[in-house]
Design a protein around this motif. Structure first.
Motif, PDB file in Angstrom:
ATOM      1  N   LEU A   1      12.164  -8.518  -1.269  1.00 16.23           N
ATOM      2  CA  LEU A   1      13.167  -8.651  -2.323  1.00 16.23           C
ATOM      3  C   LEU A   1      12.623  -8.355  -3.714  1.00 16.23           C
ATOM      4  O   LEU A   1      13.285  -7.688  -4.524  1.00 16.23           O
ATOM      5  CB  LEU A   1      13.752 -10.069  -2.303  1.00 16.23           C
ATOM      6  CG  LEU A   1      14.589 -10.445  -1.078  1.00 16.23           C
ATOM      7  CD1 LEU A   1      15.062 -11.892  -1.189  1.00 16.23           C
ATOM      8  CD2 LEU A   1      15.784  -9.513  -0.926  1.00 16.23           C
ATOM      9  N   LEU A   2      11.417  -8.834  -4.005  1.00 15.23           N
ATOM     10  CA  LEU A   2      10.897  -8.736  -5.363  1.00 15.23           C
ATOM     11  C   LEU A   2       9.946  -7.558  -5.572  1.00 15.23           C
ATOM     12  O   LEU A   2       9.945  -6.931  -6.640  1.00 15.23           O
ATOM     13  CB  LEU A   2      10.172 -10.037  -5.745  1.00 15.23           C
ATOM     14  CG  LEU A   2      11.026 -11.310  -5.700  1.00 15.23           C
ATOM     15  CD1 LEU A   2      10.182 -12.510  -6.101  1.00 15.23           C
ATOM     16  CD2 LEU A   2      12.243 -11.180  -6.602  1.00 15.23           C
ATOM     17  N   LEU A   3       9.124  -7.263  -4.559  1.00 20.06           N
ATOM     18  CA  LEU A   3       8.134  -6.198  -4.710  1.00 20.06           C
ATOM     19  C   LEU A   3       8.533  -4.922  -3.976  1.00 20.06           C
ATOM     20  O   LEU A   3       7.813  -3.933  -4.025  1.00 20.06           O
ATOM     21  CB  LEU A   3       6.766  -6.683  -4.205  1.00 20.06           C
ATOM     22  CG  LEU A   3       6.217  -7.940  -4.901  1.00 20.06           C
ATOM     23  CD1 LEU A   3       4.873  -8.330  -4.300  1.00 20.06           C
ATOM     24  CD2 LEU A   3       6.081  -7.715  -6.407  1.00 20.06           C
ATOM     25  N   HIS A   4       9.661  -4.985  -3.267  1.00 26.38           N
ATOM     26  CA  HIS A   4      10.198  -3.811  -2.553  1.00 26.38           C
ATOM     27  C   HIS A   4       9.197  -3.228  -1.552  1.00 26.38           C
ATOM     28  O   HIS A   4       9.068  -2.017  -1.409  1.00 26.38           O
ATOM     29  CB  HIS A   4      10.628  -2.735  -3.556  1.00 26.38           C
ATOM     30  CG  HIS A   4      11.542  -3.253  -4.625  1.00 26.38           C
ATOM     31  ND1 HIS A   4      12.819  -3.708  -4.358  1.00 26.38           N
ATOM     32  CD2 HIS A   4      11.343  -3.419  -5.976  1.00 26.38           C
ATOM     33  CE1 HIS A   4      13.382  -4.118  -5.494  1.00 26.38           C
ATOM     34  NE2 HIS A   4      12.512  -3.960  -6.478  1.00 26.38           N
ATOM     35  N   ILE A   5       8.487  -4.132  -0.868  1.00 23.90           N
ATOM     36  CA  ILE A   5       7.560  -3.717   0.179  1.00 23.90           C
ATOM     37  C   ILE A   5       8.362  -3.366   1.430  1.00 23.90           C
ATOM     38  O   ILE A   5       9.197  -4.165   1.880  1.00 23.90           O
ATOM     39  CB  ILE A   5       6.553  -4.842   0.500  1.00 23.90           C
ATOM     40  CG1 ILE A   5       5.748  -5.207  -0.748  1.00 23.90           C
ATOM     41  CG2 ILE A   5       5.627  -4.439   1.634  1.00 23.90           C
ATOM     42  CD1 ILE A   5       4.917  -4.087  -1.300  1.00 23.90           C
ATOM     43  N   PRO A   6       8.159  -2.179   2.014  1.00 17.88           N
ATOM     44  CA  PRO A   6       8.898  -1.838   3.240  1.00 17.88           C
ATOM     45  C   PRO A   6       8.494  -2.745   4.395  1.00 17.88           C
ATOM     46  O   PRO A   6       7.315  -3.027   4.594  1.00 17.88           O
ATOM     47  CB  PRO A   6       8.487  -0.380   3.499  1.00 17.88           C
ATOM     48  CG  PRO A   6       7.191  -0.204   2.785  1.00 17.88           C
ATOM     49  CD  PRO A   6       7.251  -1.098   1.583  1.00 17.88           C
ATOM     50  N   PHE A   7       9.482  -3.207   5.130  1.00 21.98           N
ATOM     51  CA  PHE A   7       9.220  -4.110   6.263  1.00 21.98           C
ATOM     52  C   PHE A   7      10.192  -3.743   7.367  1.00 21.98           C
ATOM     53  O   PHE A   7      11.367  -4.120   7.355  1.00 21.98           O
ATOM     54  CB  PHE A   7       9.408  -5.569   5.835  1.00 21.98           C
ATOM     55  CG  PHE A   7       8.810  -6.562   6.786  1.00 21.98           C
ATOM     56  CD1 PHE A   7       7.462  -6.855   6.740  1.00 21.98           C
ATOM     57  CD2 PHE A   7       9.597  -7.191   7.734  1.00 21.98           C
ATOM     58  CE1 PHE A   7       6.907  -7.771   7.624  1.00 21.98           C
ATOM     59  CE2 PHE A   7       9.055  -8.105   8.620  1.00 21.98           C
ATOM     60  CZ  PHE A   7       7.699  -8.394   8.556  1.00 21.98           C
ATOM     61  N   GLY A   8       9.684  -2.945   8.317  1.00 27.71           N
ATOM     62  CA  GLY A   8      10.553  -2.398   9.347  1.00 27.71           C
ATOM     63  C   GLY A   8      10.549  -3.185  10.636  1.00 27.71           C
ATOM     64  O   GLY A   8      10.047  -4.320  10.711  1.00 27.71           O
ATOM     65  N   LEU A   9      11.082  -2.556  11.681  1.00 29.11           N
ATOM     66  CA  LEU A   9      11.231  -3.210  12.972  1.00 29.11           C
ATOM     67  C   LEU A   9       9.881  -3.589  13.571  1.00 29.11           C
ATOM     68  O   LEU A   9       9.713  -4.691  14.094  1.00 29.11           O
ATOM     69  CB  LEU A   9      11.993  -2.290  13.941  1.00 29.11           C
ATOM     70  CG  LEU A   9      12.187  -2.821  15.364  1.00 29.11           C
ATOM     71  CD1 LEU A   9      12.970  -4.124  15.342  1.00 29.11           C
ATOM     72  CD2 LEU A   9      12.874  -1.775  16.231  1.00 29.11           C
ATOM     73  N   MET A  10       8.896  -2.683  13.510  1.00 30.90           N
ATOM     74  CA  MET A  10       7.583  -2.980  14.079  1.00 30.90           C
ATOM     75  C   MET A  10       6.906  -4.128  13.339  1.00 30.90           C
ATOM     76  O   MET A  10       6.231  -4.968  13.954  1.00 30.90           O
ATOM     77  CB  MET A  10       6.698  -1.729  14.033  1.00 30.90           C
ATOM     78  CG  MET A  10       7.127  -0.604  14.963  1.00 30.90           C
ATOM     79  SD  MET A  10       7.076  -1.059  16.715  1.00 30.90           S
ATOM     80  CE  MET A  10       8.826  -1.317  17.052  1.00 30.90           C
ATOM     81  N   ASP A  11       7.078  -4.177  12.003  1.00 32.21           N
ATOM     82  CA  ASP A  11       6.530  -5.289  11.225  1.00 32.21           C
ATOM     83  C   ASP A  11       7.165  -6.608  11.662  1.00 32.21           C
ATOM     84  O   ASP A  11       6.481  -7.625  11.808  1.00 32.21           O
ATOM     85  CB  ASP A  11       6.793  -5.068   9.737  1.00 32.21           C
ATOM     86  CG  ASP A  11       6.132  -3.818   9.210  1.00 32.21           C
ATOM     87  OD1 ASP A  11       4.902  -3.733   9.264  1.00 32.21           O
ATOM     88  OD2 ASP A  11       6.860  -2.932   8.745  1.00 32.21           O
TER      89      ASP A  11
END
Length: 313
Positions: free
Chosen positions: A282-292
Motif C-alpha cells: 500500500l505505501l511502498l508499492h512493492i509488487p506482491f504476486g501469487l507466488m509471493d
C-alpha cells in the motif's frame, strides 16, 4: 469473573474488555507495530539513504535505555543486579551480541537489499531453525508435523525467492542471505535467553541486550557518524521505529503474556509479516504476486502448526 476455555481467569476491566481479549489485542498490536517498523526501516534505508549500521546502532542504544528506564520505574529494583553473577553476565553478553545485535542488523540488511515484506517472511523461518537445532542437539528425528513444517518452509522459501523460475531470482541473493541469517539469529535470540528471563525479567534482559549490543556496534559505527537525508518525514518515521516499533511493541507483546498463553501470542505474532506485506504494497508499492502470497502462506502456516503441536503436549 469467569474462567475461559484455556483456564485463564477472564475478568472484565473498566474498558469493557475481558483480560483474555485484552491480552489478544495487546499481542496483535505489538506484532503489527513490529511489522510496521520493517516497512518504516525500508523507507529510511532505501529512500532516505540511511545506513544499516547507523539505524541499528541508534535503535539499540535509545530503545535499550528506554526499556531499562521503564524497568526501573515499574519494578523499582537495581537494574545492575543482573551483572553480579558471572554466568548471568556471560549469557547476557552472548544474547546481546549473537542474539539482539545480530537479529537487528541482519533483518534491516535484508530489508535494505530486498524489501520489508520478504525480509520479515524470511525471518519467520526461525521456528524451522529451532526444530533443526533441537533435532541435532537431542539426536532425535523431528516429529512428523515438524518434518511437514520443514518441507512447507523449504517450498515456501523456494516460491518466494524464485517464483518457480530457476533462471532468475525475485529477490537479490544478498537479501536472501541476510534474511536467512536473520532467521538463524532470531532462533538464537528466542531460545538462548529463556533461563535469564525466567530468573530476572524480560524488560531487564532485553533492555540490557539492546544497550550492550548498541555499545558494541558503536565501536564500528559511532552513532554520531550519520549519512543520509534527514527531514520532517524521516524524523517521524525514525521516531516510530524507536518508540512504537520497539518500546511499545515489546511492551504490548510482553504484557499480553500476563493474560494469554505463549503459544497464542506466537500465533498472533504472524500478524507482523502480514502487516509488513500489506504496508509494503500500500505505501511502498512493492509488487506482491501469487507466488509471493503462496510462499508466504506456506512459511507462516508452519507457525500455526508448530504452535498447535506444542499445545497438545
Amino acid at each position: 469473573m469467569a474462567f475461559g476455555k484455556n483456564g485463564y481467569v477472564s475478568r472484565r476491566g473498566g474498558d469493557g474488555l475481558t483480560e483474555r481479549n485484552r491480552g489478544l489485542l495487546m499481542a496483535a498490536v505489538g506484532a503489527a507495530m513490529w511489522g510496521g517498523s520493517g516497512v518504516a526501516g525500508q523507507y529510511l534505508l532505501q529512500d532516505c539513504g540511511f545506513t544499516t549500521e547507523w539505524l541499528v546502532v541508534t535503535r539499540l542504544l535509545i530503545a535499550g535505555c528506554l526499556l531499562l528506564l521503564l524497568d526501573l520505574l515499574f519494578y523499582r529494583e537495581n537494574i545492575f543486579s543482573v551483572w553480579r553473577d558471572r554466568r548471568d553476565a556471560k549469557e547476557l553478553i552472548a544474547f546481546a551480541l549473537v542474539g539482539m545485535l545480530a537479529v537487528q542488523y541482519t533483518y534491516f540488511a535484508s530489508i535494505k537489499y530486498g524489501n520489508a515484506a520478504a525480509g520479515t517472511v524470511l525471518q519467520y523461518l526461525m521456528p524451522i531453525i529451532i526444530v533443526a537445532y533441537t533435532a541435532l542437539s537431542t539426536r532425535k528425528l523431528p516429529k512428523p508435523v515438524e518434518l511437514l513444517c520443514v518441507g512447507m518452509a523449504v517450498m515456501g522459501t523456494f516460491l518466494l525467492v524464485t517464483h518457480c523460475d530457476l533462471g532468475k531470482l525475485s529477490i537479490p541473493v544478498v537479501a536472501v542471505v541476510w534474511g536467512l541469517l536473520s532467521a538463524v539469529s532470531a532462533a538464537f535470540y528466542t531460545v538462548q535467553p529463556r533461563r535469564m528471563i525466567r530468573k530476572w525479567r524480560a524488560t531487564l534482559v532485553i533492555g540490557w541486550g539492546m544497550l550492550v549490543g548498541g555499545i558494541a556496534l558503536s565501536a564500528i559505527c559511532p552513532p554520531w557518524h550519520f549519512s543520509g537525508r534527514w527531514d520532517g518525514t524521516a524524523a517521524l518515521i525514525y521516531a516510530y521505529i524507536i518508540v512504537c516499533g520497539t518500546v511499545v511493541a515489546f511492551g504490548c507483546y510482553l504484557g499480553s503474556l500476563k493474560y494469554i498463553r505463549p503459544t497464542e501470542a506466537s500465533i498472533l505474532g504472524s500478524i507482523e509479516p502480514l502487516t509488513a506485506i500489506l504496508l509494503s504494497v500500500l505505501l511502498l508499492h512493492i509488487p506482491f504476486g501469487l507466488m509471493d502470497a503462496l510462499g508466504s502462506a506456506l512459511i507462516l502456516s508452519t507457525v500455526f502448526l508448530l504452535a498447535a503441536a506444542k499445545e497438545e503436549k
